[in-house]
Design a protein around this motif. Structure first.
Motif, short mmCIF file in Angstrom:
data_model
loop_
_atom_site.label_atom_id
_atom_site.label_comp_id
_atom_site.label_asym_id
_atom_site.label_seq_id
_atom_site.Cartn_x
_atom_site.Cartn_y
_atom_site.Cartn_z
N ALA A 188 -2.86 1.41 -0.40
CA ALA A 188 -3.87 0.40 -0.68
C ALA A 188 -3.17 -0.77 -1.33
CB ALA A 188 -4.82 0.89 -1.44
N GLY A 189 -3.23 -1.97 -1.03
CA GLY A 189 -2.65 -3.14 -1.47
C GLY A 189 -1.30 -3.55 -0.69
N HIS A 190 -0.90 -2.53 0.21
CA HIS A 190 0.39 -2.92 1.08
C HIS A 190 -0.03 -3.60 2.34
CE1 HIS A 190 3.83 -0.90 -0.90
NE2 HIS A 190 3.00 -0.20 -1.49
N THR A 191 1.20 -4.32 2.53
CA THR A 191 0.73 -5.16 3.97
C THR A 191 0.81 -4.00 5.21
OG1 THR A 191 1.40 -7.36 3.00
CG2 THR A 191 1.30 -6.94 5.33
N GLY A 192 -0.06 -4.01 6.01
CA GLY A 192 0.24 -3.30 7.15
C GLY A 192 0.23 -4.31 8.54
N LEU A 193 1.30 -3.72 9.24
CA LEU A 193 1.42 -4.75 10.67
C LEU A 193 0.70 -3.69 11.70
CD1 LEU A 193 5.39 -5.44 9.80
CD2 LEU A 193 3.14 -6.80 9.90
N ILE A 194 -0.23 -4.18 12.15
CA ILE A 194 -1.13 -3.67 13.18
C ILE A 194 -0.89 -4.10 14.58
CG2 ILE A 194 -3.54 -2.81 13.60
CD1 ILE A 194 -2.51 -1.90 10.88
N VAL A 195 -1.07 -2.93 15.29
CA VAL A 195 -0.92 -3.34 16.94
C VAL A 195 -2.22 -3.17 17.43
CG1 VAL A 195 0.09 -2.80 19.03
CG2 VAL A 195 1.54 -2.78 17.28
N ILE A 235 11.11 -5.46 9.98
CA ILE A 235 12.61 -5.47 9.70
C ILE A 235 12.85 -6.96 8.86
CG2 ILE A 235 14.93 -5.99 10.59
CD1 ILE A 235 14.05 -4.35 13.28
N GLU A 236 12.15 -7.98 8.87
CA GLU A 236 12.10 -8.80 8.07
C GLU A 236 11.47 -8.72 6.73
OE1 GLU A 236 14.22 -11.79 8.43
OE2 GLU A 236 14.85 -10.42 10.17
N GLY A 237 11.00 -7.55 6.48
CA GLY A 237 10.33 -7.54 5.18
C GLY A 237 9.03 -7.85 5.08
N VAL A 238 8.29 -8.08 6.11
CA VAL A 238 6.89 -8.81 6.10
C VAL A 238 5.92 -7.32 5.72
CG1 VAL A 238 4.97 -9.62 7.42
CG2 VAL A 238 7.29 -10.57 7.75
N GLY A 239 6.02 -6.21 6.18
CA GLY A 239 5.11 -5.17 5.84
C GLY A 239 5.64 -3.78 6.45
N ILE A 240 4.72 -2.88 6.36
CA ILE A 240 4.66 -1.55 6.90
C ILE A 240 4.13 -1.40 8.36
CG2 ILE A 240 4.26 0.72 6.64
CD1 ILE A 240 3.87 0.05 3.76
N VAL A 241 5.03 -0.87 9.18
CA VAL A 241 4.65 -0.89 10.66
C VAL A 241 4.84 0.57 11.17
CG1 VAL A 241 6.90 -0.96 11.60
CG2 VAL A 241 5.12 -1.68 12.87
N GLY A 242 3.76 1.00 12.00
CA GLY A 242 3.71 2.51 12.55
C GLY A 242 4.69 2.40 13.92
N LEU A 243 5.66 3.35 14.13
CA LEU A 243 6.43 3.25 15.21
C LEU A 243 6.75 4.63 15.69
CD1 LEU A 243 9.43 0.70 14.11
CD2 LEU A 243 7.55 0.04 15.44
N SER A 244 7.14 4.81 16.77
CA SER A 244 7.64 6.17 17.15
C SER A 244 9.06 6.42 16.97
CB SER A 244 7.59 6.18 18.95
OG SER A 244 8.68 5.76 19.29
#
Length: 299
Positions: A188-195, A235-244
């Motif tokens: 909560a409060g973090h930035t998520g990078l959503i597909v 990779i550029e530090g914008v947020g957290i991403v879900g990846l395989s």
């Protein structure tokens, strides 16, 4: 008048065998069926091809002339069968493949190099895009799709080629600035990078650790249908991403990304090869699917 090429070929077989009995044995069909088919052919042509007696068959003058055409059909059919068998042994022709753009970073180059090396007579046409192509209307032979499950479609067949385990990742720079979550609730409060999936609606993250489950939607500055873009932003530090793990592996090795909550995983996804629902797949298609599976196993 509607002539059947098969009946003309049957007529050629009868002449070659010298009798209906021997021809029927060679063709593995009832003598009565063979005789009826030749009679139907004569009726369609309006003239006799054979003069039947208890001892032998005699071909008529008209039958001699028709026999030339029948033998030509027979030769062309055999040539077509030989060509088909040859193509089954040696893949050739054009193979049109649709791939998600993410595979450009993971498997396309080694896959193409290996395929060209092993099957030089096949011309590859690759379409790397996020759109879901219409295989039949756009004449694609294979579409690679990543999904938990595929919609039912009787016109297509699907082969499972790999299962992807998915985790959360972020850059060291982002975690140094915003802190490293130790439990899912701390997301909560973090930035998520959503597909955004093909349905068009962003889905919450669903995390699992053994029997434990967590679900939540993070604040996101950008939703898009490109996993590659979200990975680059992470990779550029914008947020957290879900990846395989497969896609993230080279970036983890380089230090550009680190796992977040590594004991917790997102739902697994399946890599599918989807093809038009033909009864027999061309050998070039089979070869591609098998080599694609091998490439993913080795990546």
């Amino acid at each position: 008048m509607s002539l059947t090429a098969n009946d003309l070929i049957l007529f050629a077989h009868v002449i070659e065998a010298g009798s209906f009995s021997q021809a029927a044995d060679r063709l593995d069909m009832p003598k009565s069926t063979l005789s009826r088919r030749i009679t139907q052919l004569e009726n369609q042509l309006g003239e006799r091809l054979l003069t039947r007696s208890t001892r032998k068959l005699t071909i008529t003058d008209f039958g001699e002339r028709i026999l030339e055409h029948a033998r030509r059909l027979q030769d062309e059919t055999e040539a077509a069968r030989s060509l088909a068998l040859h193509r089954q042994v040696i893949p050739q022709g054009t193979l049109r493949v649709s791939l998600p753009p993410e595979f450009n970073q993971l498997s396309v180059v080694p896959l193409v190099c290996a395929f060209r090396r092993e099957y030089p007579q096949v011309r590859l046409e690759l379409d790397l895009s996020a759109r879901r192509v219409d295989l039949i209307a756009e004449r694609f032979d294979v579409a690679v799709r990543i999904a938990g499950r595929l919609p039912d479609d009787s016109t297509l067949i699907a082969r499972q080629v790999a299962t992807l385990r998915n985790l959360l990742y972020a850059s060291p720079r982002y975690l140094a600035r915003h802190g490293t979550p130790r439990e899912p609730a701390e997301l909560a409060g973090h930035t998520g990078l959503i597909v955004i999936p093909s349905s068009g609606e962003a889905q919450p993250w669903r995390l699992t650790r053994g029997a434990e489950h967590w679900e939540g939607m993070l604040e996101t500055p950008l939703s898009c249908n490109s996993l590659g873009l979200q990975q680059a932003l992470a990779i550029e530090g914008v947020g957290i991403v879900g990846l395989s793990e497969r896609f993230a592996h080279p970036h983890v090795d380089s230090g550009a990304l680190v796992p977040v909550l590594p004991e917790w995983s997102l739902p697994t996804m399946t890599v599918w090869c989807v093809m038009p629902g033909r009864r027999l797949l061309p050998e070039r298609t089979r070869a591609f699917v098998e080599l694609f599976r091998k490439t993913l196993d080795e990546s």
